[in-house]
Design a protein around this motif. Sequence first.
Motif, PDB file in Angstrom:
ATOM      1  N   GLN A 162       0.835  -1.210   0.000  1.00 54.38           N
ATOM      2  CA  GLN A 162       0.000   0.000   0.000  1.00 54.38           C
ATOM      3  C   GLN A 162       0.868   1.259   0.000  1.00 54.38           C
ATOM      4  O   GLN A 162       0.575   2.229  -0.709  1.00 54.38           O
ATOM      5  N   GLU A 163       1.937   1.248   0.795  1.00 55.67           N
ATOM      6  CA  GLU A 163       2.846   2.399   0.827  1.00 55.67           C
ATOM      7  C   GLU A 163       3.472   2.636  -0.554  1.00 55.67           C
ATOM      8  O   GLU A 163       3.517   3.767  -1.042  1.00 55.67           O
ATOM      9  N   LEU A 164       3.955   1.560  -1.158  1.00 48.97           N
ATOM     10  CA  LEU A 164       4.586   1.677  -2.467  1.00 48.97           C
ATOM     11  C   LEU A 164       3.575   2.115  -3.529  1.00 48.97           C
ATOM     12  O   LEU A 164       3.898   2.919  -4.408  1.00 48.97           O
ATOM     13  N   ALA A 165       2.377   1.592  -3.446  1.00 48.06           N
ATOM     14  CA  ALA A 165       1.337   1.961  -4.416  1.00 48.06           C
ATOM     15  C   ALA A 165       1.003   3.447  -4.313  1.00 48.06           C
ATOM     16  O   ALA A 165       0.751   4.107  -5.320  1.00 48.06           O
ATOM     17  N   LEU A 166       1.015   3.984  -3.107  1.00 46.51           N
ATOM     18  CA  LEU A 166       0.748   5.416  -2.936  1.00 46.51           C
ATOM     19  C   LEU A 166       1.896   6.265  -3.461  1.00 46.51           C
ATOM     20  O   LEU A 166       1.675   7.328  -4.031  1.00 46.51           O
ATOM     21  N   LEU A 167       3.122   5.788  -3.262  1.00 50.10           N
ATOM     22  CA  LEU A 167       4.279   6.547  -3.727  1.00 50.10           C
ATOM     23  C   LEU A 167       4.448   6.491  -5.239  1.00 50.10           C
ATOM     24  O   LEU A 167       4.955   7.425  -5.847  1.00 50.10           O
ATOM     25  N   TYR A 168       4.013   5.418  -5.838  1.00 48.85           N
ATOM     26  CA  TYR A 168       4.222   5.244  -7.269  1.00 48.85           C
ATOM     27  C   TYR A 168       2.887   4.957  -7.948  1.00 48.85           C
ATOM     28  O   TYR A 168       2.653   3.883  -8.479  1.00 48.85           O
ATOM     29  N   VAL A 169       2.026   5.941  -7.959  1.00 51.10           N
ATOM     30  CA  VAL A 169       0.664   5.828  -8.467  1.00 51.10           C
ATOM     31  C   VAL A 169       0.641   5.402  -9.931  1.00 51.10           C
ATOM     32  O   VAL A 169      -0.233   4.651 -10.364  1.00 51.10           O
ATOM     33  N   ARG A 170       1.592   5.865 -10.717  1.00 52.81           N
ATOM     34  CA  ARG A 170       1.640   5.565 -12.145  1.00 52.81           C
ATOM     35  C   ARG A 170       1.707   4.066 -12.422  1.00 52.81           C
ATOM     36  O   ARG A 170       1.307   3.595 -13.479  1.00 52.81           O
ATOM     37  N   MET A 171       2.182   3.294 -11.481  1.00 51.95           N
ATOM     38  CA  MET A 171       2.335   1.867 -11.685  1.00 51.95           C
ATOM     39  C   MET A 171       0.974   1.154 -11.735  1.00 51.95           C
ATOM     40  O   MET A 171       0.855   0.097 -12.348  1.00 51.95           O
ATOM     41  N   PHE A 172      -0.036   1.731 -11.100  1.00 49.13           N
ATOM     42  CA  PHE A 172      -1.341   1.090 -11.019  1.00 49.13           C
ATOM     43  C   PHE A 172      -2.436   2.035 -11.493  1.00 49.13           C
ATOM     44  O   PHE A 172      -3.134   2.645 -10.682  1.00 49.13           O
ATOM     45  N   PRO A 173      -2.633   2.159 -12.803  1.00 45.73           N
ATOM     46  CA  PRO A 173      -3.640   3.095 -13.296  1.00 45.73           C
ATOM     47  C   PRO A 173      -5.069   2.686 -12.929  1.00 45.73           C
ATOM     48  O   PRO A 173      -5.933   3.534 -12.770  1.00 45.73           O
ATOM     49  N   GLU A 174      -5.335   1.404 -12.787  1.00 40.74           N
ATOM     50  CA  GLU A 174      -6.675   0.908 -12.455  1.00 40.74           C
ATOM     51  C   GLU A 174      -6.607   0.031 -11.220  1.00 40.74           C
ATOM     52  O   GLU A 174      -5.586  -0.581 -10.925  1.00 40.74           O
ATOM     53  N   GLU A 175      -7.729  -0.077 -10.508  1.00 42.36           N
ATOM     54  CA  GLU A 175      -7.810  -0.928  -9.317  1.00 42.36           C
ATOM     55  C   GLU A 175      -7.502  -2.386  -9.682  1.00 42.36           C
ATOM     56  O   GLU A 175      -6.823  -3.079  -8.933  1.00 42.36           O
ATOM     57  N   SER A 176      -7.994  -2.833 -10.825  1.00 45.55           N
ATOM     58  CA  SER A 176      -7.754  -4.220 -11.243  1.00 45.55           C
ATOM     59  C   SER A 176      -6.260  -4.495 -11.441  1.00 45.55           C
ATOM     60  O   SER A 176      -5.772  -5.587 -11.134  1.00 45.55           O
ATOM     61  N   ASP A 177      -5.517  -3.491 -11.950  1.00 44.28           N
ATOM     62  CA  ASP A 177      -4.062  -3.636 -12.094  1.00 44.28           C
ATOM     63  C   ASP A 177      -3.405  -3.788 -10.729  1.00 44.28           C
ATOM     64  O   ASP A 177      -2.506  -4.607 -10.540  1.00 44.28           O
ATOM     65  N   LYS A 178      -3.867  -2.986  -9.809  1.00 43.01           N
ATOM     66  CA  LYS A 178      -3.320  -3.000  -8.451  1.00 43.01           C
ATOM     67  C   LYS A 178      -3.559  -4.372  -7.809  1.00 43.01           C
ATOM     68  O   LYS A 178      -2.649  -4.956  -7.213  1.00 43.01           O
ATOM     69  N   VAL A 179      -4.785  -4.889  -7.950  1.00 43.07           N
ATOM     70  CA  VAL A 179      -5.125  -6.199  -7.378  1.00 43.07           C
ATOM     71  C   VAL A 179      -4.266  -7.283  -8.011  1.00 43.07           C
ATOM     72  O   VAL A 179      -3.703  -8.133  -7.316  1.00 43.07           O
ATOM     73  N   GLU A 180      -4.144  -7.244  -9.342  1.00 44.46           N
ATOM     74  CA  GLU A 180      -3.357  -8.256 -10.051  1.00 44.46           C
ATOM     75  C   GLU A 180      -1.903  -8.250  -9.582  1.00 44.46           C
ATOM     76  O   GLU A 180      -1.304  -9.299  -9.347  1.00 44.46           O
ATOM     77  N   ARG A 181      -1.318  -7.078  -9.449  1.00 45.21           N
ATOM     78  CA  ARG A 181       0.080  -6.982  -9.025  1.00 45.21           C
ATOM     79  C   ARG A 181       0.248  -7.399  -7.563  1.00 45.21           C
ATOM     80  O   ARG A 181       1.232  -8.026  -7.204  1.00 45.21           O
ATOM     81  N   TYR A 182      -0.715  -7.060  -6.753  1.00 47.37           N
ATOM     82  CA  TYR A 182      -0.664  -7.456  -5.347  1.00 47.37           C
ATOM     83  C   TYR A 182      -0.655  -8.978  -5.243  1.00 47.37           C
ATOM     84  O   TYR A 182       0.182  -9.564  -4.566  1.00 47.37           O
ATOM     85  N   VAL A 183      -1.585  -9.612  -5.937  1.00 49.92           N
ATOM     86  CA  VAL A 183      -1.717 -11.064  -5.877  1.00 49.92           C
ATOM     87  C   VAL A 183      -0.468 -11.743  -6.431  1.00 49.92           C
ATOM     88  O   VAL A 183      -0.020 -12.748  -5.888  1.00 49.92           O
ATOM     89  N   SER A 184       0.138 -11.175  -7.475  1.00 47.22           N
ATOM     90  CA  SER A 184       1.328 -11.797  -8.063  1.00 47.22           C
ATOM     91  C   SER A 184       2.511 -11.797  -7.104  1.00 47.22           C
ATOM     92  O   SER A 184       3.426 -12.600  -7.251  1.00 47.22           O
ATOM     93  N   GLY A 185       2.483 -10.929  -6.100  1.00 51.37           N
ATOM     94  CA  GLY A 185       3.583 -10.872  -5.148  1.00 51.37           C
ATOM     95  C   GLY A 185       3.364 -11.674  -3.884  1.00 51.37           C
ATOM     96  O   GLY A 185       4.237 -11.726  -3.020  1.00 51.37           O
ATOM     97  N   LEU A 186       2.209 -12.303  -3.769  1.00 49.48           N
ATOM     98  CA  LEU A 186       1.921 -13.118  -2.575  1.00 49.48           C
ATOM     99  C   LEU A 186       2.737 -14.398  -2.570  1.00 49.48           C
ATOM    100  O   LEU A 186       3.144 -14.886  -3.630  1.00 49.48           O
ATOM    101  N   PRO A 187       2.958 -14.973  -1.401  1.00 48.83           N
ATOM    102  CA  PRO A 187       3.674 -16.257  -1.329  1.00 48.83           C
ATOM    103  C   PRO A 187       2.934 -17.331  -2.134  1.00 48.83           C
ATOM    104  O   PRO A 187       1.706 -17.342  -2.190  1.00 48.83           O
ATOM    105  N   ASP A 188       3.694 -18.232  -2.739  1.00 48.75           N
ATOM    106  CA  ASP A 188       3.113 -19.272  -3.594  1.00 48.75           C
ATOM    107  C   ASP A 188       2.047 -20.108  -2.888  1.00 48.75           C
ATOM    108  O   ASP A 188       1.068 -20.510  -3.507  1.00 48.75           O
ATOM    109  N   MET A 189       2.222 -20.336  -1.589  1.00 45.25           N
ATOM    110  CA  MET A 189       1.307 -21.238  -0.875  1.00 45.25           C
ATOM    111  C   MET A 189      -0.121 -20.685  -0.783  1.00 45.25           C
ATOM    112  O   MET A 189      -1.060 -21.449  -0.608  1.00 45.25           O
ATOM    113  N   ILE A 190      -0.317 -19.364  -0.948  1.00 35.72           N
ATOM    114  CA  ILE A 190      -1.668 -18.813  -0.898  1.00 35.72           C
ATOM    115  C   ILE A 190      -2.070 -18.104  -2.188  1.00 35.72           C
ATOM    116  O   ILE A 190      -3.244 -17.797  -2.382  1.00 35.72           O
ATOM    117  N   GLN A 191      -1.137 -17.887  -3.051  1.00 37.81           N
ATOM    118  CA  GLN A 191      -1.404 -17.119  -4.272  1.00 37.81           C
ATOM    119  C   GLN A 191      -2.521 -17.738  -5.112  1.00 37.81           C
ATOM    120  O   GLN A 191      -3.439 -17.053  -5.557  1.00 37.81           O
TER     121      GLN A 191
END
Length: 185
Positions: free
Chosen positions: A131-160
């Motif tokens: 959340q901190e990084l997303a606020l600092l670098y808004v350009r990285m996530f133009p849409e909420e769906s992009d933000k969700v997709e990137r968040y999920v891609s960074g989760l540990p494999d066991m729950i992803q």
Amino acid sequence: MVPKRKTRSTPETTTTTTSVTNAQLQAMIDQGVTASLAARNATRNGDDSHTSRTGVRRTERVARECTYQDFMKCQPLYFKGTEGFVELVQWFKRMETVFCISNCSVDNQIKFSTCTLLVGTDVTGYNQRFQELALLYVRMFPEESDKVERYVSGLPDMIQGSVVASKPKTMQEATEMASELMDNH
């Protein structure tokens, strides 16, 4: 005094002298400079004329799309999320340099750069840092769906996989599901 130019048609017999005035010389220089600038501008503006003044057709290099291997060859920095603001800014600058060098498209920039975010199994810390990084670098996530997709891609494999299967539409849904799954493991 007018500059004189001597040319020989045959070395032993004839010598011809041609006079060029300063105005004529300047006109020739101006014409050459204008032609050079026009050729340069044509290549910058994507003009399809690739013929040199000699009439020889130049070949144009076609830029190929950046692959993940191309991106990784540029040695991007990894970011763990525990570093401070200075390291975050350095990471951003390095990513911009890597994108430029590797000719990375905007779609691939997001996808490839998230692979450099290293995450442990501390989902609560990951949620906060994401959340901190997303606020600092808004350009990285133009849409909420992009933000969700990137968040999920960074989760540990066991729950992803489970979070992906739940098809979260908002960040809140994604973080709640990830936290719940981590509590159950």
